[in-house]
Design an enzyme around this catalytic site. Structure first.
Site, mmCIF file in Angstrom:
data_model
loop_
_atom_site.group_PDB
_atom_site.id
_atom_site.type_symbol
_atom_site.label_atom_id
_atom_site.label_comp_id
_atom_site.label_asym_id
_atom_site.label_seq_id
_atom_site.Cartn_x
_atom_site.Cartn_y
_atom_site.Cartn_z
ATOM 1 N N ASP A 1 17.249 19.474 65.012
ATOM 2 C CA ASP A 1 17.183 19.685 66.455
ATOM 3 C C ASP A 1 17.185 21.159 66.858
ATOM 4 O O ASP A 1 17.395 21.478 68.032
ATOM 5 C CB ASP A 1 18.330 18.947 67.154
ATOM 6 N N ASP B 1 12.719 11.457 67.326
ATOM 7 C CA ASP B 1 13.070 12.612 68.153
ATOM 8 C C ASP B 1 12.450 13.912 67.644
ATOM 9 O O ASP B 1 12.186 14.847 68.417
ATOM 10 C CB ASP B 1 14.592 12.810 68.210
#
Length: 384
Positions: free
Chosen positions: A105, A166
């Site tokens: 991320d 994601d």
């Protein structure tokens, strides 16, 4: 192009965002918020709820507040937003020192902060930070499986072969790095992950898996997991939007038509499942009760649908634009708080179907809502 009625509504929402961010930004300038407590933003740069390295300053959403400030700087021209954005960017330097709290991320963390700063101001320190993050992300690429590993080791079990949908919104950091340096390796890794994701994550009907486990030594899919959705094989709505917007991002950076077509396939599945109310559930295949919703999925989907509308022919763009407008109008009219009772705008975010808490503010909900609204205006700052 919006009709006159929609243009009036849009300007009204922009005015409300501008008014709210004016005081919220000053109240929150030294924080990096994730959610609200009794209406006031928390501070992930000051607390570490679980003691895990990834749960404090290295929390995966810590780039969105800075991103909101860059959106406001672009919209208003006010230097105060730039200055507040730089506060959180500098705080994130501690993550590079900690290292263990970082995973895939890093795109969410440094695209809306350092890449945004460098694009707007040319700050060489921001460029350095963003390239450092890009190298960390590229280093997670698994050659045998053609995927970027999601998380580090977890107590739940062996995650060496885990990838999640994601990551499609993290890989634009790699596209940027290639564009910035001229080194094709970053783009090659990003495209290989995107290609693998088409085959492993996107189902024939356009629904999407959240977690896919690959064999990290030999490649190939081992199994899929329900992740943050209702169950394995269900349809976690924010996962749908990570795919929807993520493949559009890959198309924007590469021009590869397969990415656009994949985004459209996911979009049509998503649009077919939008309830008449316009309120998006946590999972399109969840039970009727309890009724759980996720405003963040609606906001992210709206961003992606607007991007598709701008890249297809006149005969089909309204399909996507009208769906985006329905989602955004619903958020504005029934899921937002424009008062000083809360620092946040959107009220009913949900991290995961099986979370202990539901229907609360989540920072990326506000970020993507603002991004979508500014996209409609036509002169937005594209951070991805």
């Amino acid at each position: 192009m919006l009709n006159e009625k929609d243009q009036i509504w849009l300007q009204g929402v922009i005015d409300k965002i501008t008014n709210k961010m004016d005081w919220v930004s000053e109240k929150t300038q030294d924080k990096i918020p994730y959610t609200t407590i009794d209406g006031t933003y928390d501070d992930r740069s000051a607390v570490n709820p679980s003691g895990d390295e990834a749960d404090g300053i290295c929390w995966w959403t810590n780039g969105f507040w800075g991103g909101m400030m860059w959106l406001m700087h672009h919209e208003t021209g006010l230097d105060k937003y730039k200055e507040i954005a730089q506060i959180s960017e500098e705080k994130l330097d501690l993550c590079f020192q900690k290292f263990y709290g970082l995973h895939h991320d890093v795109g969410f963390m440094w695209l809306p902060t350092s890449v945004a700063n460098y694009r707007v101001t040319g700050n060489p320190e921001s460029r350095k930070r963003a390239l450092h993050a890009a190298n960390l992300l590229a280093g997670r690429f698994n050659l045998a499986g053609g995927f970027i590993r999601a998380w580090n080791d977890l107590k739940e079990g062996d995650t060496r072969g885990w990838a999640i949908i994601d990551c499609m919104l993290n890989i634009p950091l790699l596209y940027w790095a290639s564009e910035e340096t001229g080194d094709p390796r970053f783009k090659q890794i990003a495209m290989k992950h995107a290609d693998t994701s088409i085959d492993a994550f996107v189902r024939p009907d356009g629904s999407v898996n959240h977690i896919v486990e690959f064999d990290p030594f030999n490649g190939g899919v081992v199994k899929t997991y329900g992740g943050q959705g209702y169950a394995e094989g269900s349809s976690w709505t924010r996962g749908q939007t990570w795919a929807l917007y993520g493949f559009m991002m890959s198309y924007i950076h590469t021009g590869k038509d397969e990415y656009l077509q994949t985004a459209k396939r996911v979009a049509h599945y998503f649009m077919a499942n939008i309830p008449d109310s316009g309120v998006i559930p946590v999972d399109f295949r969840q039970p009727a009760e309890p009724r759980r919703e996720d405003d963040t999925a609606a906001a992210i989907a709206a961003c992606a649908l607007i991007e598709i509308a701008g890249r297809v022919g006149d005969y089909e763009k309204d399909v996507y634009l009208n769906a985006a407008l329905k989602l955004l109008r619903t958020l504005d009219e029934s899921r937002s708080d424009w008062t000083e009772a809360t620092d946040a705008i959107l009220l009913n975010g949900t991290g995961a179907y099986h979370s202990k808490t539901h229907h609360h503010a989540i920072i990326y909900g506000d970020f993507y809502f603002m991004e979508a609204i500014f996209k409609l205006k036509g002169n937005d700052l594209y951070l991805w």
